[in-house]
Design a protein around this motif. Structure first.
Motif, PDB file in Angstrom:
ATOM      1  N   ASP A 293       0.816  -1.224   0.000  1.00  9.71           N
ATOM      2  CA  ASP A 293       0.000   0.000   0.000  1.00  9.71           C
ATOM      3  C   ASP A 293       0.848   1.272   0.000  1.00  9.71           C
ATOM      4  O   ASP A 293       0.347   2.355  -0.305  1.00  9.71           O
ATOM      5  CB  ASP A 293      -0.925   0.011   1.231  1.00  9.71           C
ATOM      6  CG  ASP A 293      -1.955  -1.112   1.178  1.00  9.71           C
ATOM      7  OD1 ASP A 293      -2.247  -1.589   0.065  1.00  9.71           O
ATOM      8  OD2 ASP A 293      -2.447  -1.511   2.252  1.00  9.71           O
ATOM      9  N   ALA A 294       2.126   1.147   0.358  1.00 10.00           N
ATOM     10  CA  ALA A 294       2.990   2.329   0.398  1.00 10.00           C
ATOM     11  C   ALA A 294       3.486   2.735  -0.992  1.00 10.00           C
ATOM     12  O   ALA A 294       4.102   3.790  -1.144  1.00 10.00           O
ATOM     13  CB  ALA A 294       4.188   2.065   1.310  1.00 10.00           C
ATOM     14  N   TYR A 295       3.231   1.903  -1.996  1.00 12.64           N
ATOM     15  CA  TYR A 295       3.700   2.216  -3.351  1.00 12.64           C
ATOM     16  C   TYR A 295       2.992   3.452  -3.881  1.00 12.64           C
ATOM     17  O   TYR A 295       1.765   3.521  -3.879  1.00 12.64           O
ATOM     18  CB  TYR A 295       3.464   1.032  -4.282  1.00 12.64           C
ATOM     19  CG  TYR A 295       3.944   1.272  -5.700  1.00 12.64           C
ATOM     20  CD1 TYR A 295       5.297   1.359  -5.980  1.00 12.64           C
ATOM     21  CD2 TYR A 295       3.025   1.423  -6.746  1.00 12.64           C
ATOM     22  CE1 TYR A 295       5.741   1.580  -7.274  1.00 12.64           C
ATOM     23  CE2 TYR A 295       3.467   1.644  -8.038  1.00 12.64           C
ATOM     24  CZ  TYR A 295       4.828   1.721  -8.295  1.00 12.64           C
ATOM     25  OH  TYR A 295       5.264   1.943  -9.587  1.00 12.64           O
ATOM     26  N   ASP A 296       3.776   4.427  -4.342  1.00 21.25           N
ATOM     27  CA  ASP A 296       3.218   5.692  -4.809  1.00 21.25           C
ATOM     28  C   ASP A 296       3.416   5.924  -6.300  1.00 21.25           C
ATOM     29  O   ASP A 296       3.332   7.053  -6.785  1.00 21.25           O
ATOM     30  CB  ASP A 296       3.841   6.865  -4.031  1.00 21.25           C
ATOM     31  CG  ASP A 296       5.363   6.912  -4.179  1.00 21.25           C
ATOM     32  OD1 ASP A 296       5.921   6.032  -4.872  1.00 21.25           O
ATOM     33  OD2 ASP A 296       5.980   7.820  -3.599  1.00 21.25           O
ATOM     34  N   GLY A 297       3.703   4.855  -7.019  1.00 15.61           N
ATOM     35  CA  GLY A 297       3.886   4.970  -8.458  1.00 15.61           C
ATOM     36  C   GLY A 297       5.322   5.155  -8.882  1.00 15.61           C
ATOM     37  O   GLY A 297       5.625   5.169 -10.085  1.00 15.61           O
ATOM     38  N   VAL A 298       6.229   5.319  -7.915  1.00 17.33           N
ATOM     39  CA  VAL A 298       7.641   5.512  -8.227  1.00 17.33           C
ATOM     40  C   VAL A 298       8.419   4.264  -7.793  1.00 17.33           C
ATOM     41  O   VAL A 298       8.418   3.917  -6.610  1.00 17.33           O
ATOM     42  CB  VAL A 298       8.218   6.752  -7.507  1.00 17.33           C
ATOM     43  CG1 VAL A 298       9.696   6.919  -7.849  1.00 17.33           C
ATOM     44  CG2 VAL A 298       7.427   7.993  -7.896  1.00 17.33           C
ATOM     45  N   PRO A 299       9.084   3.563  -8.733  1.00 14.40           N
ATOM     46  CA  PRO A 299       9.864   2.370  -8.375  1.00 14.40           C
ATOM     47  C   PRO A 299      10.953   2.691  -7.362  1.00 14.40           C
ATOM     48  O   PRO A 299      11.444   3.820  -7.281  1.00 14.40           O
ATOM     49  CB  PRO A 299      10.465   1.923  -9.716  1.00 14.40           C
ATOM     50  CG  PRO A 299       9.552   2.494 -10.754  1.00 14.40           C
ATOM     51  CD  PRO A 299       9.072   3.803 -10.186  1.00 14.40           C
ATOM     52  N   MET A 300      11.340   1.700  -6.579  1.00 17.01           N
ATOM     53  CA  MET A 300      12.351   1.886  -5.542  1.00 17.01           C
ATOM     54  C   MET A 300      13.723   2.184  -6.138  1.00 17.01           C
ATOM     55  O   MET A 300      14.040   1.752  -7.241  1.00 17.01           O
ATOM     56  CB  MET A 300      12.453   0.619  -4.678  1.00 17.01           C
ATOM     57  CG  MET A 300      11.264   0.366  -3.790  1.00 17.01           C
ATOM     58  SD  MET A 300      11.525  -1.108  -2.754  1.00 17.01           S
ATOM     59  CE  MET A 300      11.517  -2.374  -4.009  1.00 17.01           C
ATOM     60  N   LYS A 301      14.507   2.933  -5.396  1.00 17.38           N
ATOM     61  CA  LYS A 301      15.888   3.203  -5.760  1.00 17.38           C
ATOM     62  C   LYS A 301      16.787   2.703  -4.635  1.00 17.38           C
ATOM     63  O   LYS A 301      16.722   3.201  -3.520  1.00 17.38           O
ATOM     64  CB  LYS A 301      16.109   4.695  -5.995  1.00 17.38           C
ATOM     65  CG  LYS A 301      15.368   5.245  -7.217  1.00 17.38           C
ATOM     66  CD  LYS A 301      15.666   6.726  -7.416  1.00 17.38           C
ATOM     67  CE  LYS A 301      14.934   7.267  -8.635  1.00 17.38           C
ATOM     68  NZ  LYS A 301      15.209   8.729  -8.835  1.00 17.38           N
ATOM     69  N   ILE A 302      17.586   1.691  -4.943  1.00 15.10           N
ATOM     70  CA  ILE A 302      18.503   1.129  -3.967  1.00 15.10           C
ATOM     71  C   ILE A 302      19.899   1.693  -4.241  1.00 15.10           C
ATOM     72  O   ILE A 302      20.332   1.786  -5.394  1.00 15.10           O
ATOM     73  CB  ILE A 302      18.536  -0.407  -4.041  1.00 15.10           C
ATOM     74  CG1 ILE A 302      17.111  -0.960  -3.914  1.00 15.10           C
ATOM     75  CG2 ILE A 302      19.423  -0.979  -2.946  1.00 15.10           C
ATOM     76  CD1 ILE A 302      16.445  -0.714  -2.590  1.00 15.10           C
ATOM     77  N   LYS A 303      20.616   2.066  -3.195  1.00  9.98           N
ATOM     78  CA  LYS A 303      21.878   2.791  -3.344  1.00  9.98           C
ATOM     79  C   LYS A 303      23.031   1.939  -3.847  1.00  9.98           C
ATOM     80  O   LYS A 303      24.054   2.473  -4.279  1.00  9.98           O
ATOM     81  CB  LYS A 303      22.276   3.413  -2.010  1.00  9.98           C
ATOM     82  CG  LYS A 303      22.539   2.368  -0.916  1.00  9.98           C
ATOM     83  CD  LYS A 303      22.911   3.043   0.405  1.00  9.98           C
ATOM     84  CE  LYS A 303      23.159   2.019   1.500  1.00  9.98           C
ATOM     85  NZ  LYS A 303      23.512   2.654   2.780  1.00  9.98           N
ATOM     86  N   PHE A 304      22.916   0.613  -3.820  1.00 11.31           N
ATOM     87  CA  PHE A 304      24.051  -0.241  -4.155  1.00 11.31           C
ATOM     88  C   PHE A 304      24.275  -0.328  -5.660  1.00 11.31           C
ATOM     89  O   PHE A 304      23.346  -0.520  -6.435  1.00 11.31           O
ATOM     90  CB  PHE A 304      23.844  -1.652  -3.585  1.00 11.31           C
ATOM     91  CG  PHE A 304      23.596  -1.684  -2.114  1.00 11.31           C
ATOM     92  CD1 PHE A 304      24.533  -1.178  -1.229  1.00 11.31           C
ATOM     93  CD2 PHE A 304      22.423  -2.206  -1.584  1.00 11.31           C
ATOM     94  CE1 PHE A 304      24.316  -1.200   0.146  1.00 11.31           C
ATOM     95  CE2 PHE A 304      22.192  -2.237  -0.230  1.00 11.31           C
ATOM     96  CZ  PHE A 304      23.131  -1.729   0.633  1.00 11.31           C
ATOM     97  N   ASP A 305      25.543  -0.241  -6.053  1.00 11.46           N
ATOM     98  CA  ASP A 305      25.923  -0.432  -7.450  1.00 11.46           C
ATOM     99  C   ASP A 305      26.345  -1.872  -7.714  1.00 11.46           C
ATOM    100  O   ASP A 305      26.399  -2.302  -8.860  1.00 11.46           O
ATOM    101  CB  ASP A 305      27.084   0.507  -7.822  1.00 11.46           C
ATOM    102  CG  ASP A 305      26.674   1.978  -7.740  1.00 11.46           C
ATOM    103  OD1 ASP A 305      25.508   2.277  -8.073  1.00 11.46           O
ATOM    104  OD2 ASP A 305      27.514   2.801  -7.336  1.00 11.46           O
ATOM    105  N   SER A 306      26.673  -2.600  -6.661  1.00  7.58           N
ATOM    106  CA  SER A 306      27.106  -3.989  -6.790  1.00  7.58           C
ATOM    107  C   SER A 306      25.906  -4.929  -6.639  1.00  7.58           C
ATOM    108  O   SER A 306      24.815  -4.518  -6.239  1.00  7.58           O
ATOM    109  CB  SER A 306      28.155  -4.314  -5.725  1.00  7.58           C
ATOM    110  OG  SER A 306      29.239  -3.407  -5.778  1.00  7.58           O
ATOM    111  N   VAL A 307      26.137  -6.197  -6.942  1.00  8.71           N
ATOM    112  CA  VAL A 307      25.095  -7.219  -6.776  1.00  8.71           C
ATOM    113  C   VAL A 307      24.781  -7.384  -5.293  1.00  8.71           C
ATOM    114  O   VAL A 307      25.682  -7.552  -4.473  1.00  8.71           O
ATOM    115  CB  VAL A 307      25.564  -8.559  -7.375  1.00  8.71           C
ATOM    116  CG1 VAL A 307      24.600  -9.677  -6.998  1.00  8.71           C
ATOM    117  CG2 VAL A 307      25.692  -8.450  -8.895  1.00  8.71           C
ATOM    118  N   PHE A 308      23.500  -7.325  -4.945  1.00 11.32           N
ATOM    119  CA  PHE A 308      23.091  -7.535  -3.553  1.00 11.32           C
ATOM    120  C   PHE A 308      21.883  -8.460  -3.447  1.00 11.32           C
ATOM    121  O   PHE A 308      21.513  -8.888  -2.356  1.00 11.32           O
ATOM    122  CB  PHE A 308      22.772  -6.198  -2.874  1.00 11.32           C
ATOM    123  CG  PHE A 308      21.600  -5.471  -3.488  1.00 11.32           C
ATOM    124  CD1 PHE A 308      20.330  -5.607  -2.980  1.00 11.32           C
ATOM    125  CD2 PHE A 308      21.778  -4.648  -4.598  1.00 11.32           C
ATOM    126  CE1 PHE A 308      19.243  -4.942  -3.544  1.00 11.32           C
ATOM    127  CE2 PHE A 308      20.709  -3.972  -5.171  1.00 11.32           C
ATOM    128  CZ  PHE A 308      19.437  -4.118  -4.647  1.00 11.32           C
TER     129      PHE A 308
END
Length: 612
Positions: free
Chosen positions: A191-206
């Motif tokens: 329900d917290a989704y506001d239409g904007v996909p998440m942005k995760i700070k990691f550049d490496s595989v996690f």
């Protein structure tokens, strides 16, 4: 009475197998945005907010506890009903697990932080109850895997785990991060989704494993296990080639994680197992041909690993820094940032930088900001957003300085908060306030900090920045062991034990005087401080017992397939243990490890005549 199906497993066997499958294959995948209340032990001590958003840990911990209860109850009913496999409570691994649980319980009961000790600290949630579940998973997996058919079933769970987590990691390696997609964002955020996909700070595989270091630990463990199995299994075994394909994918993910700990785990896990394998062929089988082929395969694998990891510029750079630092320490002597020190001289709060001295001349609302003794004029002045103070902005030495003057009502202290923002936008805070008639550095909660009181440290002098500042953290963590020899501070309470008010050293080595150190980046320090040094010794004895037991079992068995499985599990266990020298236990990976360790103990129980 349970009847066996075509697979040779009873209904209770299959059900327990499904439970263990959830532990190793589903728990690592769980990601769910949860708003979690911060406990009273943490609020205004290590946390400034009453609530926090958690994505990777809380939901996993809930499922760990759920499966721990389910597996315990099911196992209890099975033992009481004398129906199906059972647990040998007199076996050494079970006794050692019980002793560790006892020390963890005592440490938590006598801890000053009861809630944290039992339920875990925010963003980790690895308290006593979760560690109890780890031991349950290990003990039950040991009993479950003591039969070859059940062993094959649980190995299937590990395979699916590696396949699913590996596919997510491989996509991230190729530049397709599922966290950036709309469908996954909706799934995870709800329900917290506001239409904007998440942005995760990691550049490496996690993957879904909290951060790249945890991913490196997981992929290192799983690659070592399935890679060794693939190499050692007979050519006619169809799983040899399936495991080989999975191993390649896991290796790519391990490289993409850019984790030195993961690389160390792989090299030690595979290397140690290779030595055991060579000794087996030379002294037990006495086959020069087999030993020669094995040596050739090992050499090819070692060369391949070196070439692959050497192609990763990030890992090479990290290793070069470590090597240079260990040689002389000179590579790590310079300050980690523009800021070098913080001092208090009378009513002057000084910040020493690479461009001289910046200071506040404290006088409540009349406080002035100076550079090398010259008073600076602000380029702007405006009320703070909450209307309780004034914000002054300065530009000096390429840094945007913001000086906030306000009254902290909760502490009844007038605060001068100085914030420097460099060209990259990175902000560094310095808080000053008058306490008992004297100017003092404050922590982020408004408490006075005596920056002149030395903080106890041991080792790593001159190489505090070793391993992304792990040298500093370890040097301040090692002295804590002597205060937690018999009884620890409580499970997952390390954050309260670490000297968080070591403002000067944090500024110098971490570049942030107020960063909260919530983990030691070393599972052994984590265990020793949280549950006591004696419990740490118990844990090490358990690991050594497994390694010795596995080597003996391999030398007393001629089954190539079973020994491939045993040596594969051994490689995975050692890879995790060695990666734990630079990484902590976390709910994203630990359930898989403890189940794998239990599976390894169980595989060692299978008798030679049962092998095919």
């Amino acid at each position: 009475m349970n009847k066996k199906g075509q697979s040779g497993l009873t209904a209770s066997d299959r059900l327990m197998g499904i439970f263990l499958f959830i532990v190793v294959a589903i728990i690592p995948l769980i990601c769910r945005l949860s708003q979690v209340a911060v406990s009273g032990e943490e609020y205004n001590v290590i946390r400034t907010g009453e609530m926090l958003n958690d994505l990777f840990s809380y939901s996993k911990s809930v499922l760990i506890l759920t499966m721990g209860v389910i597996i315990t109850l099911f196992m209890a009913f099975q033992i009481l009903g004398e129906d199906g496999f059972t647990i040998d409570f007199k076996s050494k691994p079970v006794i050692l697990a019980g002793v560790y649980v006892l020390f963890a319980l005592v440490s938590s009961v006598f801890s000053k932080y009861h809630h944290t000790a039992f339920f875990g600290v925010s963003e980790r949630y690895e308290g006593f109850f979760v560690w109890l579940c780890y031991m349950v998973f290990m003990v039950v997996a040991m009993a479950f895997a003591s039969d070859k058919k059940r062993l094959n079933f649980i190995l299937g769970g590990f395979f699916i785990s590696g396949l699913l987590v590996g596919l997510i990691g491989l996509l991230q390696f190729l530049g397709y991060n599922i966290f950036s997609t709309e469908w996954f964002s909706k799934l995870v955020m709800g329900d917290a989704y506001d239409g904007v996909p998440m942005k995760i700070k990691f550049d490496s595989v996690f993957a879904t494993l909290y951060n790249p270091n945890c991913a490196g630990m997981y992929y290192g463990m799983m690659f070592s296990a399935f890679g060794v199995m693939a190499v050692l299994m007979p050519l006619k075994n169809k799983f040899k080639w399936i495991f080989a394909v999975l191993s390649i994918m896991l290796l790519v993910c391990a490289i993409g994680a850019n984790s030195v700990g993961g690389f160390i785990g792989i090299t030690t896990g595979v290397g140690f197992t290779a030595v055991v394998c060579m000794c087996y062929y030379v002294f037990a089988v006495k086959s020069k041909r087999a030993a020669g082929i094995t040596a050739g395969v090992i050499a090819a694998c070692v060369i391949g690993l070196i070439v692959l990891f050497n192609s990763n510029a990030v890992i090479v750079k990290k290793f070069n820094i470590i090597v240079d630092a260990l040689k002389s320490g000179e590579a790590l002597n310079e300050s980690a940032s523009f800021y070098e020190d913080v001092e208090v001289d009378g009513m002057l709060g000084k910040v020493i930088t690479k461009d001289g001295e910046f200071a506040i001349d404290y006088a409540a609302e009349a406080t002035q900001f100076m550079h090398n003794g010259t008073v600076l004029n602000p380029i702007s002045e405006e009320p703070m957003e909450n209307g309780r103070g004034t914000k002054y902005v300065f530009n000096e030495s390429g840094v945007k300085w913001s000086l906030y003057l306000y009254n902290m009502e909760s502490k009844n202290i007038f605060v001068a908060s100085l914030i420097g923002a460099d060209e990259a936008g990175t902000e560094t805070y310095f808080l000053f306030g008058e306490v008992d008639g004297k100017l003092s550095v404050l922590d982020k909660f408004g408490n006075a900090v005596d920056i002149d009181t030395p903080v106890e440290s041991w080792g790593f002098k001159g190489v505090e920045r070793l391993g992304s500042n792990r040298g500093y953290i370890w040097s301040r963590s090692l002295p804590l062991l002597k205060h937690n020899i018999i009884i620890g501070s409580g499970v997952d309470t390390y954050v309260f034990e670490f000297p968080q008010n070591d403002v000067r050293s944090k500024l110098n080595f971490l570049g942030n005087p107020y960063v909260i150190i919530d983990k030691p980046h070393n599972m052994f320090l984590q265990i020793g401080i949280n549950t006591g040094v004696i419990s740490l010794i118990v844990m090490i004895v358990m690991f050594v017992l497994y390694i010795v037991q596995t080597i003996k079992r391999v030398f007393n068995d001629k089954s190539q397939c079973m020994n491939a499985i045993r040596l594969g599990i051994l490689a995975g266990v050692i890879a995790y243990i060695m990666a734990s020298m630079t990484t902590d236990s976390v709910v994203s990976v630990a359930p898989v490890f403890w189940t794998l360790l239990g599976t390894g103990f169980g595989a060692n129980v299978i008798k030679a005549e049962e092998n095919v």
